[in-house]
Design a protein around this motif. Structure first.
Motif, PDB file in Angstrom:
ATOM      1  N   ALA A   1       1.215  -5.744  12.187  1.00  0.00           N
ATOM      2  CA  ALA A   1       2.628  -5.596  12.577  1.00  0.00           C
ATOM      3  C   ALA A   1       3.539  -6.122  11.468  1.00  0.00           C
ATOM      4  CB  ALA A   1       2.889  -6.349  13.882  1.00  0.00           C
ATOM      5  N   LYS A   2       3.127  -7.230  10.885  1.00  0.00           N
ATOM      6  CA  LYS A   2       3.926  -7.801   9.793  1.00  0.00           C
ATOM      7  C   LYS A   2       3.962  -6.851   8.594  1.00  0.00           C
ATOM      8  CE  LYS A   2       4.140 -11.704   6.624  1.00  0.00           C
ATOM      9  NZ  LYS A   2       3.576 -13.006   6.247  1.00  0.00           N
ATOM     10  N   ALA A   3       2.829  -6.248   8.309  1.00  0.00           N
ATOM     11  CA  ALA A   3       2.786  -5.291   7.191  1.00  0.00           C
ATOM     12  C   ALA A   3       3.731  -4.129   7.449  1.00  0.00           C
ATOM     13  CB  ALA A   3       1.355  -4.794   6.983  1.00  0.00           C
ATOM     14  N   ALA A   4       3.798  -3.702   8.713  1.00  0.00           N
ATOM     15  CA  ALA A   4       4.680  -2.578   9.053  1.00  0.00           C
ATOM     16  C   ALA A   4       6.143  -2.964   8.844  1.00  0.00           C
ATOM     17  CB  ALA A   4       4.438  -2.158  10.502  1.00  0.00           C
ATOM     18  N   ILE A   5       6.509  -4.172   9.294  1.00  0.00           N
ATOM     19  CA  ILE A   5       7.900  -4.625   9.135  1.00  0.00           C
ATOM     20  C   ILE A   5       8.247  -4.741   7.656  1.00  0.00           C
ATOM     21  CG2 ILE A   5       9.471  -6.579   9.512  1.00  0.00           C
ATOM     22  CD1 ILE A   5       7.943  -7.078  12.168  1.00  0.00           C
ATOM     23  N   LYS A   6       7.296  -5.283   6.912  1.00  0.00           N
ATOM     24  CA  LYS A   6       7.558  -5.466   5.478  1.00  0.00           C
ATOM     25  C   LYS A   6       7.725  -4.117   4.785  1.00  0.00           C
ATOM     26  CE  LYS A   6       5.967  -9.131   3.008  1.00  0.00           C
ATOM     27  NZ  LYS A   6       4.933  -9.938   2.316  1.00  0.00           N
ATOM     28  N   LYS A   7       6.879  -3.187   5.152  1.00  0.00           N
ATOM     29  CA  LYS A   7       6.982  -1.852   4.561  1.00  0.00           C
ATOM     30  C   LYS A   7       8.346  -1.228   4.883  1.00  0.00           C
ATOM     31  CE  LYS A   7       4.861   2.721   5.028  1.00  0.00           C
ATOM     32  NZ  LYS A   7       3.596   3.432   5.208  1.00  0.00           N
ATOM     33  N   ALA A   8       8.771  -1.370   6.153  1.00  0.00           N
ATOM     34  CA  ALA A   8      10.046  -0.768   6.556  1.00  0.00           C
ATOM     35  C   ALA A   8      11.210  -1.396   5.790  1.00  0.00           C
ATOM     36  CB  ALA A   8      10.250  -0.948   8.062  1.00  0.00           C
ATOM     37  N   LEU A   9      11.168  -2.704   5.587  1.00  0.00           N
ATOM     38  CA  LEU A   9      12.242  -3.359   4.828  1.00  0.00           C
ATOM     39  C   LEU A   9      12.210  -2.916   3.373  1.00  0.00           C
ATOM     40  CD1 LEU A   9      12.136  -6.953   6.369  1.00  0.00           C
ATOM     41  CD2 LEU A   9      13.999  -5.298   6.579  1.00  0.00           C
ATOM     42  N   MET A  10      11.000  -2.744   2.838  1.00  0.00           N
ATOM     43  CA  MET A  10      10.894  -2.285   1.451  1.00  0.00           C
ATOM     44  C   MET A  10      11.439  -0.876   1.291  1.00  0.00           C
ATOM     45  SD  MET A  10       7.247  -3.855   0.304  1.00  0.00           S
ATOM     46  CE  MET A  10       7.273  -3.242  -1.375  1.00  0.00           C
ATOM     47  N   LEU A  11      11.277  -0.059   2.326  1.00  0.00           N
ATOM     48  CA  LEU A  11      11.821   1.297   2.251  1.00  0.00           C
ATOM     49  C   LEU A  11      13.339   1.262   2.162  1.00  0.00           C
ATOM     50  CD1 LEU A  11       9.503   3.140   4.798  1.00  0.00           C
ATOM     51  CD2 LEU A  11       9.572   3.435   2.321  1.00  0.00           C
ATOM     52  N   GLN A  12      13.952   0.276   2.861  1.00  0.00           N
ATOM     53  CA  GLN A  12      15.406   0.130   2.728  1.00  0.00           C
ATOM     54  C   GLN A  12      15.758  -0.261   1.300  1.00  0.00           C
ATOM     55  OE1 GLN A  12      18.197  -1.859   5.464  1.00  0.00           O
ATOM     56  NE2 GLN A  12      16.595  -1.783   7.009  1.00  0.00           N
ATOM     57  N   ALA A  13      14.939  -1.111   0.730  1.00  0.00           N
ATOM     58  CA  ALA A  13      15.199  -1.567  -0.633  1.00  0.00           C
ATOM     59  C   ALA A  13      15.180  -0.393  -1.594  1.00  0.00           C
ATOM     60  CB  ALA A  13      14.148  -2.579  -1.058  1.00  0.00           C
ATOM     61  N   GLU A  14      14.263   0.505  -1.349  1.00  0.00           N
ATOM     62  CA  GLU A  14      14.138   1.641  -2.257  1.00  0.00           C
ATOM     63  C   GLU A  14      15.167   2.717  -1.957  1.00  0.00           C
ATOM     64  OE1 GLU A  14      10.129   2.938  -2.499  1.00  0.00           O
ATOM     65  OE2 GLU A  14       9.439   0.983  -3.182  1.00  0.00           O
ATOM     66  N   GLY A  15      16.030   2.437  -0.931  1.00  0.00           N
ATOM     67  CA  GLY A  15      17.095   3.379  -0.632  1.00  0.00           C
ATOM     68  C   GLY A  15      16.598   4.674  -0.034  1.00  0.00           C
ATOM     69  N   LYS A  16      15.396   4.648   0.537  1.00  0.00           N
ATOM     70  CA  LYS A  16      14.874   5.848   1.190  1.00  0.00           C
ATOM     71  C   LYS A  16      15.758   6.134   2.392  1.00  0.00           C
ATOM     72  CE  LYS A  16      10.642   6.460  -0.839  1.00  0.00           C
ATOM     73  NZ  LYS A  16      10.988   5.958  -2.167  1.00  0.00           N
ATOM     74  N   GLN A  17      16.362   7.286   2.433  1.00  0.00           N
ATOM     75  CA  GLN A  17      17.254   7.601   3.535  1.00  0.00           C
ATOM     76  C   GLN A  17      16.445   7.932   4.770  1.00  0.00           C
ATOM     77  OE1 GLN A  17      20.664   7.317   3.731  1.00  0.00           O
ATOM     78  NE2 GLN A  17      20.249   6.223   1.832  1.00  0.00           N
ATOM     79  N   GLY A  18      16.665   7.185   5.805  1.00  0.00           N
ATOM     80  CA  GLY A  18      15.974   7.471   7.049  1.00  0.00           C
ATOM     81  C   GLY A  18      15.746   6.195   7.825  1.00  0.00           C
TER      82      GLY A  18
END
Lengths: 265, 361, 76
Positions: A196-213
């Motif tokens: 679950a932690k890996a999932a949250i971290k991945k989702a936050l990293m996607l925001q960092a990369e500016g992935k729209q969605g």
């Protein structure tokens, strides 16, 4: 080797993140909220994004999330967290914005805000705690309550002919093109917590990369008080019953190739 | 550059928002104010000033988007008309409870319920008496012209940020829809991120290292803490009441009877005053530009020398209660109004004033 | 391979005695105390400290983050 030789600062391998303060959490013993609070703050700390992160607390058991999380936070009206998050993200597009919502907040009173936030593909993270019951108000039926489950407002069990069906809002959300990463996790075992932690971290990293969605993470937890079981029993019950209907795992992932971002575990 | 234009009230307000350096408009279409968002979408200010314009899924979402942006230190606004404003009351109460600055525009139409789409002033109580739950006040500006639709937008933001309090522009369908010339003020650049950090140290923009976190909330679980907060609000409201009353008085110096009216009603009442004066009847008019804070002292002072007050409202009589409180029984106070979207003509107001004045003598 | 020894420190007054850590420990290191803390909960404690490897499983599932974990290589 004595305990004193082991218990030394240099040997410490697990301690509480500084982004979670020392106030005793307002949750019942064994409640999954505490774990999700912690891993969310661990992710913010490990990614070093505290200075740019804004969290939105819900109404429900986690209403006081801002009391415990040591980051800038806003408390939203019941169900409106995705709208509040939208309002922030649109004027601060480079900030990390997440909502933390329960099943009543997200999947009942706030369904419209949830669906439309996701449908616009707001570049935020929604953390959705599904425990199948209204905890704070004393154990009433939630939209996610399983068929046959007894709660204070369905004391003879949820009868789908009159009370409707347990809502798989996560699967609904996954249909929307604006949503890029949807997963269902749990925090009932050490392995589950790490995933679950890996999932949250991945989702936050996607925001960092500016992935729209929008990233949408459902986390199934027990509500042992509401279910009237011991915490250990409740977790076993969840494995045997909840997971049959709310099947854990990734539901949608447009970023599969992204390296597993988990750093410390 | 300030410029002279012929515009609808709704358009002037939208243009003023861009010129005032507003950061975000979140809204939902409803007659008779849809031109606000239409104008903003067409102007596409994100390309020029960087102002965000977003059509939300509902008024509920709009006001909560405003909550989020305002809580993060930005100049955020929404607009709607009566039924939509009713939907926003929850959010407005939370915004008041979290002491967030923002502007909400109500281009009022007739009610209750879905009502009509014609102009009305029946939302006075909802606006100045607290439409949502809890003890709170909205700084309420009542424009009576297209010019004031533009000017009050900026004034509303100035006051909202000065006092960290939501401000309402209580317009009506006539002011929103009618076209008049308007002198638009010079554009003001949107604040930079650094200016936002500096001006709004309370805002949630991300906790800086070695500083305390910021929390935007209206939840105070301990009764004594909630009471202390309520007292703080009341103290703030007292300061606003003392410092921010705005009203216009015409022909009041020698008046026997003073009409109290705002918005569209003030416009028709001004004509009624003219008609009455032609007949030698000494009418004056007091036009509140702020409905809260209400011009209590100004009305009190007039009550010493006039024979009566007549409020003219497009409602069953709402502001009349505040006028009566201010007059405090010194002279008679009555209401004349039309409801349901009907606008009283100057002639009928003039007649009503004359017959009321006769009763006062 | 050097043997690894672990130890946990439970914040006894903040522990709510939910027992999830006891269940999560494969080596039966932890148990709930027979005595209660000021809140009336039976806090977790190391009943078999020698078995602890410092794997952090107990702390990972602890909802209240009351467990700190230490790990050291045992001397030969």
């Amino acid at each position: 080797m004595n305990l004193e030789d082991i218990i030394k600062p240099e040997n410490c391998v697990f301690k509480k993140t500084e982004l979670l303060n020392d106030k005793p959490l307002s949750f019942c013993p064994g409640c999954g909220h505490g774990v999700v609070h912690r891993i969310t703050m661990e992710c913010v700390e490990e990614l070093g994004i505290m200075e740019d992160t804004i969290g939105i607390a819900p109404v429900g058991c986690a209403v006081l999330a801002y009391e415990f999380m040591e980051i800038d936070m806003q408390e939203a009206a019941h169900g409106r967290a995705p709208a509040v998050a939208t309002g922030i993200k649109r004027v601060w597009p480079k900030k990390y914005v997440f909502t933390y919502q329960g099943d009543g907040d997200l999947a009942a009173i706030g369904t419209a805000e949830t669906m439309h936030c996701c449908n616009r593909g707001e570049n935020i993270l929604i953390i959705f705690i599904n425990n199948g019951i209204y905890g704070m108000t004393g154990g009433q039926m939630a939209p996610t309550t399983l068929e046959g489950s007894k709660t204070a407002t369905c004391p003879y069990g949820r009868d789908t002919s009159t009370m409707g069906y347990p809502l798989k809002i996560t699967e609904l959300v996954a249909q929307l093109p604006g949503v890029r990463y949807v997963t269902r996790q749990s925090v009932h075992t050490p392995a589950a917590v790490r995933k679950a932690k890996a999932a949250i971290k991945k989702a936050l990293m996607l925001q960092a990369e500016g992935k729209q969605g929008t990233c949408f993470i459902e986390i199934c937890t027990n509500c042992n008080s509401g279910w009237k079981m011991s915490p250990v029993q409740a977790n076993k019950w969840m494995e045997e019953n909840t997971f049959k209907y709310y099947v854990p795992g990734d539901i949608k992932d447009e970023f599969k190739l992204l390296k597993n971002p988990i750093a410390n575990d | 550059m300030s410029e002279l234009k012929l515009m609808k009230g709704n358009e002037a307000l939208a243009e003023a928002a861009i010129r005032a350096g507003v950061d975000a408009y979140y809204g939902y279409p409803i007659t008779p104010q849809s031109e606000v968002m239409e104008y903003l979408m067409a102007a596409n200010p994100v390309k020029t000033t960087g102002m965000v314009v977003l059509q939300a899924e509902s008024e509920l979402a709009s006001i909560n988007m405003v909550y989020g942006a305002a809580g993060a230190g930005k100049m955020a606004m929404t607009s709607s008309s009566s039924p939509g404003i009713s939907l926003m009351q929850e959010g407005i109460s939370y915004i008041a409870g979290a002491e967030l600055p923002c502007v909400v525009v109500n281009v009022v139409r007739g009610g209750p319920g879905l009502g009509t789409i014609q102009p009305s002033q029946a939302d006075y109580f909802q606006t100045v008496k607290g439409g949502g739950h809890g003890d709170y006040k909205l700084i309420t500006l009542a424009p009576a012209s297209v010019q004031e639709m533009a000017d009050f937008l900026k004034l509303a933001f100035d006051l909202a940020f000065k006092y960290r309090n939501p401000a309402m522009i209580l317009s009506d369908g006539a002011i929103g829809q009618m076209m008049e010339k308007v002198e638009l003020f010079d554009p003001i650049p949107r604040r930079t991120d650094e200016q936002v950090y500096e001006q709004c140290p309370w805002a949630t923009t991300g906790r800086k290292r070695n500083t305390d976190k910021r929390v935007i909330t209206s939840l105070r679980l301990v009764a004594s803490v909630q009471e202390a907060f309520n007292q703080k609000l009341q103290n703030k409201y007292q300061v606003i009441q003392e410092n921010e009353v705005r009203c216009e008085m015409l022909n009041c110096d020698d008046a026997d009877l003073v009409i109290v009216a705002y918005g569209s009603s003030a416009r028709t009442s001004m004509k009624a005053v003219e008609l009455a004066r032609k007949d030698g009847v000494k009418l004056g008019i007091l036009r509140p530009q702020t409905l809260w804070p209400f011009p209590i002292k100004q009305i009190e002072a007039l009550a010493q020398k006039v024979k009566g007050f007549l409020t003219v409202e497009m409602s069953a009589g709402q502001m009349v209660e505040d006028v009566r409180l201010a007059v405090n029984g010194k002279v008679p106070v009555e209401h004349y109004g039309r409801m349901g979207g009907v606008i009283a003509s100057p002639a009928e107001i003039c007649e009503a004033a004359k017959s009321f004045l006769n009763k006062c003598k | 391979m050097a043997k690894v020894r672990g130890a946990v420190v439970v914040d006894t007054e903040k522990c709510k005695g939910c027992g999830l850590c006891v269940d999560a420990c494969k080596f039966h290191v932890l148990a709930l105390s027979a005595t209660v803390n000021l809140k009336g909960y039976n806090p977790a404690y190391m009943v078999e400290p020698e078995n602890c490897t410092g794997c952090t499983n107990c702390a990972t599932v602890c909802p209240d983050t009351v467990i700190t974990v230490y790990r050291a290589k045992a001397e030969a």
